[in-house]
Scaffold this motif. Sequence first.
Motif, PDB file in Angstrom:
ATOM      1  N   GLU A 280       0.849  -1.191   0.000  1.00 13.16           N
ATOM      2  CA  GLU A 280       0.000   0.000   0.000  1.00 13.16           C
ATOM      3  C   GLU A 280       0.889   1.247   0.000  1.00 13.16           C
ATOM      4  OE1 GLU A 280      -3.952   1.675   2.328  1.00 13.16           O
ATOM      5  OE2 GLU A 280      -2.566   0.376   3.387  1.00 13.16           O
TER       6      GLU A 280
ATOM      7  N   THR B  30     -14.024   6.892   3.848  1.00 16.15           N
ATOM      8  CA  THR B  30     -12.806   6.139   3.560  1.00 16.15           C
ATOM      9  C   THR B  30     -11.693   7.123   3.236  1.00 16.15           C
ATOM     10  OG1 THR B  30     -11.967   4.212   2.332  1.00 16.15           O
ATOM     11  CG2 THR B  30     -13.140   5.882   1.056  1.00 16.15           C
TER      12      THR B  30
ATOM     13  N   ASN C 280      -7.744   7.395   0.916  1.00 12.17           N
ATOM     14  CA  ASN C 280      -6.809   6.765  -0.024  1.00 12.17           C
ATOM     15  C   ASN C 280      -5.665   7.702  -0.319  1.00 12.17           C
ATOM     16  OD1 ASN C 280      -9.817   6.019  -1.170  1.00 12.17           O
ATOM     17  ND2 ASN C 280      -8.478   4.241  -1.070  1.00 12.17           N
TER      18      ASN C 280
ATOM     19  N   ASN D 243      -2.781   5.937  -5.097  1.00  9.05           N
ATOM     20  CA  ASN D 243      -3.432   4.625  -5.165  1.00  9.05           C
ATOM     21  C   ASN D 243      -4.577   4.664  -6.184  1.00  9.05           C
ATOM     22  OD1 ASN D 243      -4.461   2.086  -4.728  1.00  9.05           O
ATOM     23  ND2 ASN D 243      -4.619   2.281  -2.499  1.00  9.05           N
TER      24      ASN D 243
ATOM     25  N   MET E 171      -7.591   1.941  -6.186  1.00  9.06           N
ATOM     26  CA  MET E 171      -8.621   2.042  -5.149  1.00  9.06           C
ATOM     27  C   MET E 171      -9.426   3.330  -5.289  1.00  9.06           C
ATOM     28  SD  MET E 171      -9.436  -0.309  -3.086  1.00  9.06           S
ATOM     29  CE  MET E 171     -11.177  -0.085  -2.691  1.00  9.06           C
TER      30      MET E 171
ATOM     31  N   ASN F 137     -13.532   3.459  -5.589  1.00  6.77           N
ATOM     32  CA  ASN F 137     -14.403   4.292  -4.763  1.00  6.77           C
ATOM     33  C   ASN F 137     -15.230   5.258  -5.601  1.00  6.77           C
ATOM     34  OD1 ASN F 137     -13.663   3.085  -2.340  1.00  6.77           O
ATOM     35  ND2 ASN F 137     -11.896   4.429  -2.074  1.00  6.77           N
TER      36      ASN F 137
END
Length: 301
Positions: free
Chosen positions: A180, A269, A271, A275, A278, A282
């Motif tokens: 990540e 959320t 991020n 990234n 992801m 989303n």
Amino acid sequence: MSGALIRPARADDAPAVVALRALVYPYLVRGVESTRRMITEPPPGEGWAGWVAEADGQIVGWVSAYRNTQTSTPGVGEIALLHVHPEHRRQGAGTALFDTALGHLRTLGATRVLTHARTESLPFAQRHGFTASRELRYSALDLTTALPMPQAPPGVRLVSAAGLDPRLVHRVDAESSRDEPGDVPTDSLGFDLWRHECWDNPGLDREASTLAEVDGELVALSLVKRDGDRMWSDFTGTLPAYRGRGLARLAKQAALHAAAARGVRTAYTSNDEANAPMLAVNERLGYRPVDSQWSCRRKLS
């Protein structure tokens, strides 16, 4: 000098700490019970400590500091969620909290420090020796109109985390998060710390948290932590060998569907802006940006 008293956080501070956080960071989700446990039973091995700023009997500031044990990078300390009530800023409480947290990290032997700051707080971070590094996007999703339950493709089964062996769930979480994006890799997420912070967290909704299983192997997950009708997508990820098949989106949509059915109305959320996969997931699910923060770092001699 600050007129506020800086003191260690106590269990009975939890409601006021949560109320202050909701005012300053409305998109962060950690309930009173979870906050009380964090103060009274901090994670093993981190040297975690939290402090409040108190003025006229009211809690007007918070900070915590700890050793990052989830990374193989040595000597990493973190200062987390330093914030002060808007009506009590520019009176020294923030600096006093920061100095207390930094002093604690010195006692833990930290040689580098990571923290996060909103764009408007970057001058404060820079004055205290930090350099801005990576941008983090915070997003929200309205669940009053629930997302449909996704249809799993042939060979894929969606399962609730409830009733699963926590070691199997940990494996997916730990292996998925190794690459990540971040200032340091999350490549040493041990089971004991994960169990304390995630699996046994009072805020974890195991019923809504969802994993994808392929040929009997758990390969993707989306974890839900909640406080009343608000939730936080704690982590969504897929084992490297199974990426590119839409499994993270599948697990996350199923988790959001289950959370909505269990009374959640808003999902949040975050991020790293690097990234892209992801962020794309989303955006397709309907998340919209609500804020951004910057990771900041400095060396500690």
